[in-house]
Design a protein around this motif. Structure first.
Motif, PDB file in Angstrom:
ATOM      1  N   LEU A 139       3.861 -43.667 -12.470  1.00  9.93           N
ATOM      2  CA  LEU A 139       4.619 -44.824 -12.018  1.00  9.93           C
ATOM      3  C   LEU A 139       6.089 -44.500 -11.769  1.00  9.93           C
ATOM      4  CD1 LEU A 139       3.103 -47.608 -14.319  1.00  9.93           C
ATOM      5  CD2 LEU A 139       2.401 -46.903 -12.018  1.00  9.93           C
ATOM      6  N   ILE A 140       6.476 -43.260 -12.007  1.00  3.34           N
ATOM      7  CA  ILE A 140       7.856 -42.841 -11.740  1.00  3.34           C
ATOM      8  C   ILE A 140       7.969 -42.453 -10.266  1.00  3.34           C
ATOM      9  CG2 ILE A 140       9.619 -41.119 -12.269  1.00  3.34           C
ATOM     10  CD1 ILE A 140       8.435 -40.957 -15.090  1.00  3.34           C
ATOM     11  N   ASP A 141       8.963 -42.998  -9.576  1.00  6.06           N
ATOM     12  CA  ASP A 141       9.009 -42.779  -8.130  1.00  6.06           C
ATOM     13  C   ASP A 141       9.991 -41.702  -7.691  1.00  6.06           C
ATOM     14  OD1 ASP A 141      11.400 -44.042  -8.589  1.00  6.06           O
ATOM     15  OD2 ASP A 141      11.125 -45.620  -7.105  1.00  6.06           O
ATOM     16  N   ALA A 142      10.878 -41.239  -8.571  1.00  4.47           N
ATOM     17  CA  ALA A 142      11.855 -40.237  -8.152  1.00  4.47           C
ATOM     18  C   ALA A 142      12.346 -39.453  -9.363  1.00  4.47           C
ATOM     19  CB  ALA A 142      13.041 -40.890  -7.445  1.00  4.47           C
ATOM     20  N   THR A 143      12.365 -38.126  -9.236  1.00  8.46           N
ATOM     21  CA  THR A 143      12.858 -37.275 -10.323  1.00  8.46           C
ATOM     22  C   THR A 143      13.890 -36.257  -9.842  1.00  8.46           C
ATOM     23  OG1 THR A 143      11.109 -35.602 -10.036  1.00  8.46           O
ATOM     24  CG2 THR A 143      10.632 -37.450 -11.514  1.00  8.46           C
ATOM     25  N   PHE A 144      13.892 -35.938  -8.558  1.00  2.00           N
ATOM     26  CA  PHE A 144      14.797 -34.922  -8.014  1.00  2.00           C
ATOM     27  C   PHE A 144      15.879 -35.609  -7.193  1.00  2.00           C
ATOM     28  CE2 PHE A 144      15.845 -31.986  -4.454  1.00  2.00           C
ATOM     29  CZ  PHE A 144      16.410 -30.952  -5.196  1.00  2.00           C
ATOM     30  N   HIS A 145      17.153 -35.284  -7.481  1.00  2.00           N
ATOM     31  CA  HIS A 145      18.238 -35.941  -6.746  1.00  2.00           C
ATOM     32  C   HIS A 145      19.218 -34.957  -6.113  1.00  2.00           C
ATOM     33  CE1 HIS A 145      21.037 -35.094 -10.062  1.00  2.00           C
ATOM     34  NE2 HIS A 145      20.132 -35.581 -10.896  1.00  2.00           N
ATOM     35  N   ALA A 146      19.026 -33.638  -6.328  1.00  2.08           N
ATOM     36  CA  ALA A 146      19.873 -32.615  -5.688  1.00  2.08           C
ATOM     37  C   ALA A 146      21.355 -32.859  -5.944  1.00  2.08           C
ATOM     38  CB  ALA A 146      19.591 -32.528  -4.188  1.00  2.08           C
ATOM     39  N   PHE A 147      21.665 -33.117  -7.215  1.00  3.41           N
ATOM     40  CA  PHE A 147      23.051 -33.409  -7.605  1.00  3.41           C
ATOM     41  C   PHE A 147      23.610 -34.589  -6.811  1.00  3.41           C
ATOM     42  CE2 PHE A 147      22.491 -28.804  -8.410  1.00  3.41           C
ATOM     43  CZ  PHE A 147      22.647 -28.821  -9.797  1.00  3.41           C
ATOM     44  N   GLY A 148      22.754 -35.612  -6.667  1.00  3.15           N
ATOM     45  CA  GLY A 148      23.178 -36.826  -5.996  1.00  3.15           C
ATOM     46  C   GLY A 148      23.126 -36.791  -4.494  1.00  3.15           C
ATOM     47  N   LYS A 149      22.574 -35.736  -3.903  1.00  4.15           N
ATOM     48  CA  LYS A 149      22.628 -35.573  -2.450  1.00  4.15           C
ATOM     49  C   LYS A 149      21.358 -36.005  -1.719  1.00  4.15           C
ATOM     50  CE  LYS A 149      25.897 -31.728  -2.736  1.00  4.15           C
ATOM     51  NZ  LYS A 149      26.120 -30.278  -2.476  1.00  4.15           N
ATOM     52  N   VAL A 150      20.264 -36.276  -2.444  1.00  2.33           N
ATOM     53  CA  VAL A 150      19.013 -36.635  -1.763  1.00  2.33           C
ATOM     54  C   VAL A 150      19.192 -37.882  -0.913  1.00  2.33           C
ATOM     55  CG1 VAL A 150      16.699 -37.566  -2.141  1.00  2.33           C
ATOM     56  CG2 VAL A 150      17.384 -35.474  -3.283  1.00  2.33           C
ATOM     57  N   GLY A 151      19.856 -38.879  -1.448  1.00  2.74           N
ATOM     58  CA  GLY A 151      20.037 -40.114  -0.697  1.00  2.74           C
ATOM     59  C   GLY A 151      21.157 -40.054   0.314  1.00  2.74           C
TER      60      GLY A 151
END
Length: 206
Positions: A139-151
């Motif tokens: 049920l977790i939809d996101a774990t990787f954020h690339a030091f805040g750069k994914v979005g």
């Protein structure tokens, strides 16, 4: 209070590791093994050649723990899969399933699998393992954020096809409710993140 086991993934046992930490007042370690994800798992630093794998060797650390209660021992594995080639990950996942199949039926498998939840290769754990492992982080939809750069960066969305990138998992054959699992928010302090991933937590009944 914790024992930390593992080694580096390179031939000299240095480099990136996938260690496991456990409370020594709660568990007795029966054995610990480190092995390469390759055709020669006993030789650290080796990898699956000829399938587009990255230059990085990949490995797993496994520890069998006996709880200091009446519960039966269980096997805990931690790993980090290849990030370049699906075929390499298929071979790595198959090797992990083969390893677990020889060790009993009580497993916890954690790791950065570099694979999105809908990828067919991920079914190796739920359909090819006996007993089947379940994703208690489903049920977790996101774990990787690339030091805040994914979005913020189109290159990451282009690579994964989404800005909700889940590539970190906790699989288990033990009782666990996905409703209680969560990913910890990684809020930067003075622009500094603790990681490019969010820590993932699950409650598992042993």
């Amino acid at each position: 209070d914790y024992v930390v086991v593992g080694c580096g993934r390179e031939a000299d046992f240095k480099g990136e590791s996938v260690p496991i930490a456990f409370r020594q007042d709660m568990f007795e370690m029966i054995f610990c093994e480190n092995f390469a994800l390759s055709p020669t798992p006993e030789i650290m630093g080796t990898r699956f050649e000829g399938v587009g794998q990255s230059d990085n060797a990949r490995m797993a650390t496994a520890v069998k723990l006996k709880p200091n209660c009446e519960a039966e021992p269980f096997l805990f594995l931690n790993t980090h899969a290849d990030h370049h080639a699906v075929e390499a990950r298929k071979l790595e996942f198959s090797l992990l399933v083969e390893y677990m199949s020889k060790k009993g039926d009580r497993f916890i498998l954690t790791g950065d699998l570099n694979t999105l939840p809908d990828a067919p290769v991920l079914k190796i754990f739920s359909e090819n393992s006996h007993p089947a492992l379940k994703d208690t982080t489903s049920l977790i939809d996101a774990t990787f954020h690339a030091f805040g750069k994914v979005g913020e960066s189109e290159c990451w969305k282009e690579r994964y096809g989404t800005d909700k990138v889940k590539i970190d998992y906790i699989f288990t054959t033990l009782p666990s409710d996905p409703e209680t699992s969560f990913a910890v928010e990684d809020i930067p302090v003075d622009g500094i993140y603790i990681s490019d991933h969010r820590p993932v937590v699950a409650y598992i009944e042993i």
